[in-house]
Scaffold this active site. Structure first.
Site, PDB file in Angstrom:
ATOM      1  N   HIS A   7      20.307 126.434  67.104  1.00  0.00           N
ATOM      2  CA  HIS A   7      19.563 125.556  66.204  1.00  0.00           C
ATOM      3  C   HIS A   7      18.557 126.331  65.357  1.00  0.00           C
ATOM      4  CE1 HIS A   7      21.419 122.414  68.485  1.00  0.00           C
ATOM      5  NE2 HIS A   7      20.755 122.713  69.586  1.00  0.00           N
ATOM      6  N   HIS A  65      24.308 118.740  68.220  1.00  0.00           N
ATOM      7  CA  HIS A  65      25.345 119.445  68.971  1.00  0.00           C
ATOM      8  C   HIS A  65      26.731 118.941  68.575  1.00  0.00           C
ATOM      9  CE1 HIS A  65      21.730 119.074  71.582  1.00  0.00           C
ATOM     10  NE2 HIS A  65      21.915 120.363  71.702  1.00  0.00           N
TER      11      HIS A  65
END
Length: 330
Positions: free
Chosen positions: A56, A218
């Site tokens: 991320h 995700h």
């Protein structure tokens, strides 16, 4: 799979080594995947710790530095860090004034950070916890019970970090972090999936003319799958859903974040912001500041998320306070 990596097993380790080599204000705790301020612990200051699965970036280690986080714990790609790693981060940043854990609402993160907090408290360290759940798309999903924590988490880092840097107490820093959580909402969309290095194949499939509205960072399923829309239609869809959940009246003030998920050019993010800014202006909502760029990504996923933070005088002051990190300088 085409990626600039050495091996799937080494991506997190190699990334952290490269980050520390690039930024002298950071250091890696030996034997861990924990990045801390080089001057940690900072005397007289509440320590701030966040983290989660890697993939991320720049979240979360990119927000370690003056005015934001004191430590970030990096799990494997899309995998929560273990409690022992989080405990090492807590111990490294505690100056005797307590530590605040900023946790995104994913089941593994919540469980492991809470376990680490219990271990730290057993060693005499005061720990407080906040859980960010800014995603308005879905109540429950693959990784969560309740709403997910996504890019709005960065505003929690910034504002809680600013107050902590002024010498506020653990209770005060926890309170302002929860205030941000109450007043921040986000929603995302994807044009393409991403490929986790260890898997080597896309996490889901989208047709050439399909997009996913409301997915998680995700690749968790969103609200619905749609035919490709224009940037204007996409921005309107995300903004309307957010404003249903976060009422903002004419004359009120907000901060806006247009966050790229990894593979979307700035050109396209600014096009999305054009519509967002026009729609907010039509509603009489004053945009205090707009942040456009990569703040919380999903590897090489194409797409974006929109975040709105409702501001008052206190939050505006703290948002504008100076900070110096790898990914946030003002």
């Amino acid at each position: 799979m085409k990626k600039l990596i050495n091996s799937p097993e080494q991506v997190v380790r190699d990334m952290l080594d490269g980050m520390v080599a690039a930024h002298p204000h950071l250091k890696n705790l030996p034997g861990t995947q924990v990045i801390v301020r080089a001057d940690a612990p900072v005397s007289g200051k509440v320590g701030l710790v966040s983290g989660g699965g890697s993939g991320h970036e720049p979240a979360h280690a990119g927000y370690v530095g003056k005015g934001m986080l004191d430590a970030a714990v990096a799990g494997e790609v899309f995998t929560s860090p273990t409690p022992d790693q989080v405990l090492e981060a807590i111990k490294a940043v505690d100056s005797g004034n307590g530590v605040l854990l900023i946790i995104k609402n994913y089941t593994g993160d919540v469980m492991n950070f809470e376990m680490a907090a219990e271990l730290a408290e057993a060693e005499g360290i005061r720990v407080a916890k906040v859980v960010v759940n800014d995603d308005v798309a879905v109540e429950n999903s693959t990784y969560t019970t309740g709403r997910r924590g996504i890019a709005g988490t960065v505003f929690v880092h910034k504002i809680a970090g600013a107050l902590a840097s002024r010498g506020a107490s653990l209770e005060q820093v926890e309170e302002v972090a929860n205030k941000v959580i109450r007043q921040v909402r986000s929603m995302g969309m994807a044009l393409t999936p991403c490929i986790v290095p260890a898997a080597g194949t896309p996490g889901f499939q989208l047709g050439e003319d399909e997009i996913e509205i409301g997915l998680g960072i995700h690749g968790e399923p969103g609200v619905y799958r749609s035919k490709l829309m224009t940037a204007e239609e996409t921005a309107r869809t995300l903004l309307e859903r957010i404003l249903e959940d976060l009422p903002l009246s004419s004359g009120e003030k907000a901060a806006v974040m247009i966050n790229g998920l990894g593979a979307t050019p700035l050109m396209e993010l600014y096009i999305v912001n054009k519509t967002v800014s026009e729609l907010l202006k039509e509603r009489g909502i004053a945009v205090h500041r707009t942040f456009v760029g990569l703040y919380m990504t999903s590897l090489e996923m194409a797409g974006c998320s929109l975040t709105l933070l409702k501001l008052d005088e206190e939050l505006t002051d703290l948002l504008d306070a100076p900070a110096r990190t790898a990914a946030w300088n003002q």
